[in-house]
Write a protein that holds these residues in place. Structure first.
Motif, PDB file in Angstrom:
ATOM      1  N   VAL A  35     -14.425 -22.584  -0.879  1.00 18.73           N
ATOM      2  CA  VAL A  35     -13.594 -21.627  -0.142  1.00 18.73           C
ATOM      3  C   VAL A  35     -12.655 -20.897  -1.106  1.00 18.73           C
ATOM      4  O   VAL A  35     -12.500 -19.669  -1.046  1.00 18.73           O
ATOM      5  CB  VAL A  35     -12.801 -22.347   0.960  1.00 18.73           C
ATOM      6  N   LEU A  36     -12.015 -21.647  -2.005  1.00 16.07           N
ATOM      7  CA  LEU A  36     -11.049 -21.039  -2.917  1.00 16.07           C
ATOM      8  C   LEU A  36     -11.671 -19.965  -3.795  1.00 16.07           C
ATOM      9  O   LEU A  36     -11.066 -18.923  -4.054  1.00 16.07           O
ATOM     10  CB  LEU A  36     -10.412 -22.115  -3.798  1.00 16.07           C
ATOM     11  N   PHE A  37     -12.882 -20.213  -4.273  1.00 17.55           N
ATOM     12  CA  PHE A  37     -13.521 -19.264  -5.188  1.00 17.55           C
ATOM     13  C   PHE A  37     -14.534 -18.371  -4.488  1.00 17.55           C
ATOM     14  O   PHE A  37     -14.750 -17.236  -4.911  1.00 17.55           O
ATOM     15  CB  PHE A  37     -14.208 -20.019  -6.328  1.00 17.55           C
ATOM     16  N   GLY A  38     -15.175 -18.890  -3.439  1.00 21.85           N
ATOM     17  CA  GLY A  38     -16.227 -18.119  -2.787  1.00 21.85           C
ATOM     18  C   GLY A  38     -15.718 -17.023  -1.881  1.00 21.85           C
ATOM     19  O   GLY A  38     -16.262 -15.907  -1.874  1.00 21.85           O
ATOM     20  N   VAL A  39     -14.663 -17.304  -1.112  1.00 23.69           N
ATOM     21  CA  VAL A  39     -14.159 -16.298  -0.166  1.00 23.69           C
ATOM     22  C   VAL A  39     -13.656 -15.051  -0.881  1.00 23.69           C
ATOM     23  O   VAL A  39     -14.014 -13.930  -0.503  1.00 23.69           O
ATOM     24  CB  VAL A  39     -13.074 -16.914   0.739  1.00 23.69           C
ATOM     25  N   PRO A  40     -12.831 -15.168  -1.928  1.00 24.17           N
ATOM     26  CA  PRO A  40     -12.439 -13.936  -2.640  1.00 24.17           C
ATOM     27  C   PRO A  40     -13.640 -13.162  -3.191  1.00 24.17           C
ATOM     28  O   PRO A  40     -13.655 -11.934  -3.155  1.00 24.17           O
ATOM     29  CB  PRO A  40     -11.544 -14.448  -3.771  1.00 24.17           C
ATOM     30  N   ALA A  41     -14.647 -13.891  -3.698  1.00 21.76           N
ATOM     31  CA  ALA A  41     -15.825 -13.205  -4.233  1.00 21.76           C
ATOM     32  C   ALA A  41     -16.570 -12.442  -3.143  1.00 21.76           C
ATOM     33  O   ALA A  41     -17.102 -11.358  -3.385  1.00 21.76           O
ATOM     34  CB  ALA A  41     -16.752 -14.210  -4.904  1.00 21.76           C
ATOM     35  N   LEU A  42     -16.595 -12.994  -1.933  1.00 16.29           N
ATOM     36  CA  LEU A  42     -17.257 -12.302  -0.828  1.00 16.29           C
ATOM     37  C   LEU A  42     -16.585 -10.972  -0.521  1.00 16.29           C
ATOM     38  O   LEU A  42     -17.240 -10.019  -0.081  1.00 16.29           O
ATOM     39  CB  LEU A  42     -17.249 -13.191   0.423  1.00 16.29           C
ATOM     40  N   PHE A  43     -15.289 -10.900  -0.742  1.00 16.87           N
ATOM     41  CA  PHE A  43     -14.547  -9.661  -0.482  1.00 16.87           C
ATOM     42  C   PHE A  43     -14.402  -8.803  -1.736  1.00 16.87           C
ATOM     43  O   PHE A  43     -13.562  -7.909  -1.793  1.00 16.87           O
ATOM     44  CB  PHE A  43     -13.171  -9.996   0.089  1.00 16.87           C
ATOM     45  N   GLY A  44     -15.219  -9.079  -2.740  1.00 20.37           N
ATOM     46  CA  GLY A  44     -15.238  -8.244  -3.930  1.00 20.37           C
ATOM     47  C   GLY A  44     -14.136  -8.512  -4.924  1.00 20.37           C
ATOM     48  O   GLY A  44     -13.893  -7.679  -5.807  1.00 20.37           O
ATOM     49  N   VAL A  45     -13.455  -9.651  -4.805  1.00 22.90           N
ATOM     50  CA  VAL A  45     -12.381  -9.980  -5.750  1.00 22.90           C
ATOM     51  C   VAL A  45     -12.651 -11.372  -6.321  1.00 22.90           C
ATOM     52  O   VAL A  45     -11.946 -12.338  -6.016  1.00 22.90           O
ATOM     53  CB  VAL A  45     -10.994  -9.943  -5.073  1.00 22.90           C
ATOM     54  N   PRO A  46     -13.685 -11.524  -7.147  1.00 23.62           N
ATOM     55  CA  PRO A  46     -13.940 -12.839  -7.732  1.00 23.62           C
ATOM     56  C   PRO A  46     -12.772 -13.278  -8.603  1.00 23.62           C
ATOM     57  O   PRO A  46     -12.062 -12.449  -9.182  1.00 23.62           O
ATOM     58  CB  PRO A  46     -15.208 -12.612  -8.564  1.00 23.62           C
ATOM     59  N   VAL A  47     -12.559 -14.581  -8.668  1.00 19.98           N
ATOM     60  CA  VAL A  47     -11.454 -15.113  -9.469  1.00 19.98           C
ATOM     61  C   VAL A  47     -11.877 -15.050 -10.936  1.00 19.98           C
ATOM     62  O   VAL A  47     -12.383 -16.009 -11.520  1.00 19.98           O
ATOM     63  CB  VAL A  47     -11.094 -16.542  -9.041  1.00 19.98           C
ATOM     64  N   LEU A  48     -11.679 -13.875 -11.509  1.00 22.02           N
ATOM     65  CA  LEU A  48     -12.015 -13.604 -12.898  1.00 22.02           C
ATOM     66  C   LEU A  48     -10.785 -13.013 -13.561  1.00 22.02           C
ATOM     67  O   LEU A  48     -10.415 -11.872 -13.290  1.00 22.02           O
ATOM     68  CB  LEU A  48     -13.179 -12.614 -12.979  1.00 22.02           C
ATOM     69  N   VAL A  49     -10.144 -13.774 -14.410  1.00 20.19           N
ATOM     70  CA  VAL A  49      -8.946 -13.298 -15.106  1.00 20.19           C
ATOM     71  C   VAL A  49      -9.005 -13.758 -16.554  1.00 20.19           C
ATOM     72  O   VAL A  49      -9.758 -14.665 -16.917  1.00 20.19           O
ATOM     73  CB  VAL A  49      -7.652 -13.834 -14.448  1.00 20.19           C
ATOM     74  N   GLY A  50      -8.202 -13.122 -17.381  1.00 19.96           N
ATOM     75  CA  GLY A  50      -8.040 -13.553 -18.766  1.00 19.96           C
ATOM     76  C   GLY A  50      -9.352 -13.621 -19.516  1.00 19.96           C
ATOM     77  O   GLY A  50     -10.214 -12.741 -19.430  1.00 19.96           O
ATOM     78  N   ASP A  51      -9.526 -14.691 -20.273  1.00 19.78           N
ATOM     79  CA  ASP A  51     -10.716 -14.847 -21.095  1.00 19.78           C
ATOM     80  C   ASP A  51     -11.978 -14.991 -20.264  1.00 19.78           C
ATOM     81  O   ASP A  51     -13.070 -14.667 -20.738  1.00 19.78           O
ATOM     82  CB  ASP A  51     -10.564 -16.060 -22.016  1.00 19.78           C
ATOM     83  N   ASN A  52     -11.857 -15.517 -19.059  1.00 18.46           N
ATOM     84  CA  ASN A  52     -13.034 -15.588 -18.197  1.00 18.46           C
ATOM     85  C   ASN A  52     -13.598 -14.202 -17.921  1.00 18.46           C
ATOM     86  O   ASN A  52     -14.808 -14.002 -17.912  1.00 18.46           O
ATOM     87  CB  ASN A  52     -12.680 -16.263 -16.864  1.00 18.46           C
ATOM     88  N   LEU A  53     -12.707 -13.251 -17.704  1.00 20.43           N
ATOM     89  CA  LEU A  53     -13.140 -11.901 -17.373  1.00 20.43           C
ATOM     90  C   LEU A  53     -13.760 -11.208 -18.572  1.00 20.43           C
ATOM     91  O   LEU A  53     -14.862 -10.658 -18.481  1.00 20.43           O
ATOM     92  CB  LEU A  53     -11.954 -11.091 -16.850  1.00 20.43           C
ATOM     93  N   ILE A  54     -13.070 -11.219 -19.700  1.00 18.53           N
ATOM     94  CA  ILE A  54     -13.511 -10.395 -20.817  1.00 18.53           C
ATOM     95  C   ILE A  54     -14.396 -11.148 -21.799  1.00 18.53           C
ATOM     96  O   ILE A  54     -14.846 -10.569 -22.792  1.00 18.53           O
ATOM     97  CB  ILE A  54     -12.303  -9.795 -21.570  1.00 18.53           C
ATOM     98  N   GLN A  55     -14.668 -12.429 -21.517  1.00 22.37           N
ATOM     99  CA  GLN A  55     -15.452 -13.192 -22.478  1.00 22.37           C
ATOM    100  C   GLN A  55     -16.476 -14.095 -21.805  1.00 22.37           C
ATOM    101  O   GLN A  55     -17.687 -13.902 -21.953  1.00 22.37           O
ATOM    102  CB  GLN A  55     -14.507 -14.030 -23.348  1.00 22.37           C
ATOM    103  N   ASN A  56     -16.011 -15.076 -21.040  1.00 20.90           N
ATOM    104  CA  ASN A  56     -16.924 -16.095 -20.526  1.00 20.90           C
ATOM    105  C   ASN A  56     -17.935 -15.536 -19.533  1.00 20.90           C
ATOM    106  O   ASN A  56     -19.121 -15.886 -19.591  1.00 20.90           O
ATOM    107  CB  ASN A  56     -16.122 -17.233 -19.883  1.00 20.90           C
ATOM    108  N   PHE A  57     -17.502 -14.689 -18.615  1.00 22.09           N
ATOM    109  CA  PHE A  57     -18.440 -14.149 -17.635  1.00 22.09           C
ATOM    110  C   PHE A  57     -19.495 -13.246 -18.275  1.00 22.09           C
ATOM    111  O   PHE A  57     -20.693 -13.447 -18.058  1.00 22.09           O
ATOM    112  CB  PHE A  57     -17.693 -13.403 -16.532  1.00 22.09           C
TER     113      PHE A  57
END
Length: 872
Positions: A35-57
């Motif tokens: 719920v914590l990670f899936g619901v935001p992703a369903l609404f187009g706001v995946p929990v992607l910040v910092g190094d996860n966004l610009i590197q890991n993903f």
């Protein structure tokens, strides 16, 4: 009837399982992160910040892309002109959960990775505590604190770190069972589990949890061996065997990674590098109240402490702190089980000493430990501190609140009259008093207390009062936790539910204010206009003779526009659109490449490398940079809007009078702080006869007036040199001359008013061919100043002014606040040292390249790809 039985079977099975508490807890452990990670992703706001966004993903996306096409994820052609993918660690290319990117949509695969992290961490802690004899509720609450607090919660911005942290707990499970398994049971399964946990930690690509957690594992192994003399050899031998098995499993990551690291910017392991990530001892107070110096949001107060908040957060809940202190009471120390707790206090002490690093005299001794001294961020030893705190928390819950047993016999008259003063009650209340006391100190001491905590910037009552009010929230949670201790007997029937409420509220407040909000618009979205515009600009840019699209660079190390650069797709987000870049972002980069290009720092490159031709051989054809690197604001617009060029650049105070020239008004020079990453340009620029000089603005401005300092550098005999000024059109091609073809003679500063505001991308200054003048007659140009229609006044003296200029570069337009520049002539991605031509026929992301060569005689083919060890 048969159909009904088949249909009822799954329902009956689920109903039977649902009656089991362990099954319900397991379902909850999966449902909460889903719920914590899936619901935001369903609404187009995946929990992607910092190094996860610009590197890991993006790197994991590339891993999935390679695997789908049947290739091992070994090479990344899109960053640093080509770099090892597996050996670079950050992609987690050999970690099995990363392979979900090959079979699932990428955002769904990312959410699945996040869910797996929380399930592994929570289930590992729960199983470990149950094996320690903890009740189900105590184990569940401590597991929640570990998985959703402290290191695991805040370091979730580094997916690889928290992946490794989860498997660390399972390594403790294996060691514990190896030493305490029932008689007659084989040790092999637990050695295998230890090896699998350590191997998976290595495959995540995160070195710190493996090294720092390894210290805690060694301590725990030695303690188990000392506590069980009958199995001492089995424990020590099994630990060595498990470590060997883990090294064998993790070799797929460790061997190529070590090969690359030995030639990287981390190849020289100095003490300064090793200790640079140490935590000031005063910041340990954030383990008591993590929001003391602010959180990740502007309201009530942005974090004002040293280092960054995720790295120094070690808060697993106020109840956990109370438990670690409370177990020191005499009543608990005398319990037969107390002997099992002391190792965790040792782990906490060692973890803190290691995290403090250079703030203790022991750091130089730590640096002497082989392999351990290969890391940089010692503060990440807070992982084992959190783990030990949660183990003690669960033990305290059982012994004090959930299954406390009979009250101890009073030993003094005072304790008989005031049982609340017994040490088992007083000690756990000390953290509560400390939290409330810290708030009082903040209110009473004002700016003094933050400075005591080594806050680097200025603070005042005006900036702190909102934070002082907000601190009543953690104080209220702490008081609520204290009341549970004081009224544990009266609340016994509801105590379990109340503990759940307090822990949940505590973790929600912590995460709600300490976690960074995910961005709404980034290059992760396939519909992001800025990223698509950059891809289109690269596709339309000039190409070399071999036909390949050029590489790109995004220069914004000052982070003038942190959100916009993520929308644009800074490296490594460029991977998502298969754009090649001369830059990259990661923990490890080839040392030789970094020395030549200066591209290890995020969105950075070496200014000199643009001038000396280094990037020409690397096929850099598109440069994206904010206009602050060409201009500096002299006077803000009258209404001071949030202008496209204002950004974060400090501009001199005291704007000139309206209508007056900034130079005649004595405008102060550009402050030195504006040249943090670029050198100031030359004070004057020579302009010879018949030559032209273009000053790019880095954006399009509505110019109304120009002031250009001019002087004769060489005094010839005869008339003065003649010059003319022009404005470059918005497309960067047409020049609108403001003077006639004969120009005007140089007589000092030229000041021209534009008849009407003209949208311009640059200023062009031309010295006309000599007419009766010596050929060596030159004109000296100072920094031009331009007034605009409502956009402010600017001086063209940015660090890129003399580096990115015509005819080598062409202004190709703007994407949001960034100017886009194209290289006018490109060497290409491949070329020959002799006569002939080349053509790139195939260029696949996994490293396969086919080049057609036509040459009249034997020659050498040169490929513009950075070589790096650590891949085959």
């Amino acid at each position: 009837m048969a159909v009904r039985r088949v249909a009822a079977g799954p329902r009956r099975w689920l109903a039977d399982r649902w009656r089991r508490p362990a099954f319900r807890l397991g379902m909850l452990a999966v449902a909460v992160p889903a719920v914590l990670f899936g619901v935001p992703a369903l609404f187009g706001v995946p929990v992607l910040v910092g190094d996860n966004l610009i590197q890991n993903f993006p790197l994991r996306t590339l891993v999935g892309r390679d695997l789908v096409h049947g290739h091992l994820p070994l090479w990344d052609p899109y960053v640093w002109s080509g770099a090892p993918l597996l050996a670079g660690f950050n992609a987690g290319a050999a970690y099995p959960v990363s392979w979900l990117f090959a079979v699932l949509p990428h955002l769904l695969a990312w959410v699945a990775n996040q869910v797996v992290v929380e399930v592994v961490a929570a289930s590992g802690m729960f199983v470990f505590l149950r094996l320690q004899g903890r009740t189900r509720l105590a184990a569940a609450l401590a597991a929640a604190c570990f998985a959703y607090g402290g290191f695991v919660a805040m370091q979730s911005v580094h997916l690889d770190l928290v992946e490794a942290a989860g498997w660390l707990v399972w390594a403790f499970v294996a060691l514990d069972r190896l030493a305490r398994r029932p008689a007659g049971r084989p040790a092999a399964p637990w050695i295998a589990l230890l090896g699998a946990a350590l191997g998976l930690m290595a495959l995540t690509g995160a070195a710190e949890p493996l090294l720092d957690g390894g210290v805690a594992l060694v301590l725990y192994t030695l303690w188990l061996a000392l506590r069980g003399p009958g199995r001492r050899l089995v424990v020590l031998g099994g630990a060595v065997g498990g470590a060997a098995l883990g090294a064998l499993i993790g070799a797929a990551q460790l061997l190529p990674g070590e090969a690359l690291q030995s030639t990287s910017q981390r190849g020289l392991h100095t003490f300064a590098y090793f200790s640079s990530g140490s935590m000031n001892k005063s910041l340990t107070l954030l383990g008591l109240d993590p929001l003391l110096l602010g959180g990740s949001h502007k309201v009530p107060l942005s974090y004002v402490g040293t280092y960054n908040l995720p790295e120094i957060s070690s808060y697993v809940g106020i109840l956990a702190v109370m438990g670690a202190v409370g177990l020191l009471a005499r009543r608990h120390r005398r319990h037969p089980e107390a002997a099992n707790w002391w190792i965790w206090y040792v782990v906490i002490a060692v973890g803190l000493l290691l995290a403090w690093g250079s703030f203790t005299p022991l750091a130089h001794l730590e640096y002497l430990v082989p392999l351990y001294n290969r890391q940089r961020l010692l503060v990440r030893n807070l992982l084992e501190v959190d783990l030990a705190m949660c183990v003690l928390f669960a033990a305290w819950l059982d012994h004090m609140l959930l299954a406390p047993g009979p009250e101890p016999d009073p030993r003094t008259k005072l304790s008989r009259r005031w049982p609340v003063l017994r040490s088992d009650v007083v000690l756990p209340l000390l953290p509560v008093v400390a939290v409330v006391g810290l708030q009082i100190v903040m209110v009473a001491g004002g700016p003094w207390f933050p400075h005591f905590l080594h806050v680097p910037g200025p603070v005042s009552y005006g900036t702190l009062w909102k934070q002082d009010v907000f601190l009543t929230v953690p104080s209220a949670v702490a008081v609520g936790a204290g009341l549970l201790v004081l009224r544990r007997r009266q609340l016994a029937p509801r105590l379990g539910r109340l503990l759940v409420v307090v822990v949940a509220a505590d973790l929600l407040v912590f995460n709600g204010f300490a976690q960074v909000d995910p961005q709404l618009h980034t290059a992760v979205s396939g519909a992001e206009p800025a990223a698509n515009a950059l891809a289109a600009a690269v596709a339309a840019a000039p190409r070399g003779a071999d036909g390949e699209t050029p590489r790109t660079a995004v220069f914004d190390p000052d982070r003038f526009y942190p959100n916009e650069v993520d929308q644009l797709g800074q490296p490594d987000l460029n991977v998502l659109r298969s754009l090649d870049s001369v830059q990259g972002y990661g923990a490890v980069v080839s040392g030789a490449y970094d020395a030549a290009t200066g591209t290890h720092l995020q969105s950075n490159l070496a200014e000199g490398a643009l001038e000396n031709g280094t990037f020409d051989t690397l096929d850099l054809g598109v440069l994206v940079t904010p206009p602050e690197n060409f201009l500096h604001m002299v006077a803000a617009p009258a209404d001071a809007p949030k202008g496209i060029i204002e950004g974060a650049t400090p501009y001199p105070p005291g704007p000139p009078d309206p209508g007056a020239s900034p130079l005649t008004a004595g405008a102060p020079p550009t402050p030195p702080t504006a040249y943090q990453f670029l050198l100031p340009p030359a004070a004057t620029v020579p302009l010879g006869p018949g030559t032209t000089r273009t000053f790019f603005f880095g954006t399009v401005l509505a110019v109304t007036k120009l002031t250009v300092p001019l002087a004769k550098a060489v005094a010839p005999v005869g008339p003065n040199p003649r010059v003319r000024l022009g404005l470059l059109g918005p497309a960067g091609t047409v020049v609108h001359w403001l003077e006639g073809p004969d120009g005007v003679p140089v007589r000092g500063r030229m000041q021209l008013a534009v008849p009407r505001p003209m949208q311009s991308a640059g200023l062009v200054v031309q010295q006309l061919p000599p007419a009766g003048l010596p050929a060596e007659a030159t004109v000296s140009l100072g920094a031009p100043v331009l007034d605009t229609a409502g956009q402010g006044t600017y001086r063209v003296d940015g660090g890129f002014r003399d580096v990115v200029t015509a005819p080598a570069w062409h202004f190709a337009g703007a994407i949001g606040p960034f100017g886009v520049f194209e290289r006018t002539t490109l060497k290409g991605r491949t070329w020959l040292t002799g006569a002939g031509t080349t053509k790139v026929l195939e260029d696949e992301p996994w490293g396969t390249e086919a080049v057609s060569v036509r040459a009249p005689a034997p020659t050498m083919l040169v490929r513009s790809t950075a070589f790096a060890t650590g891949w085959q």
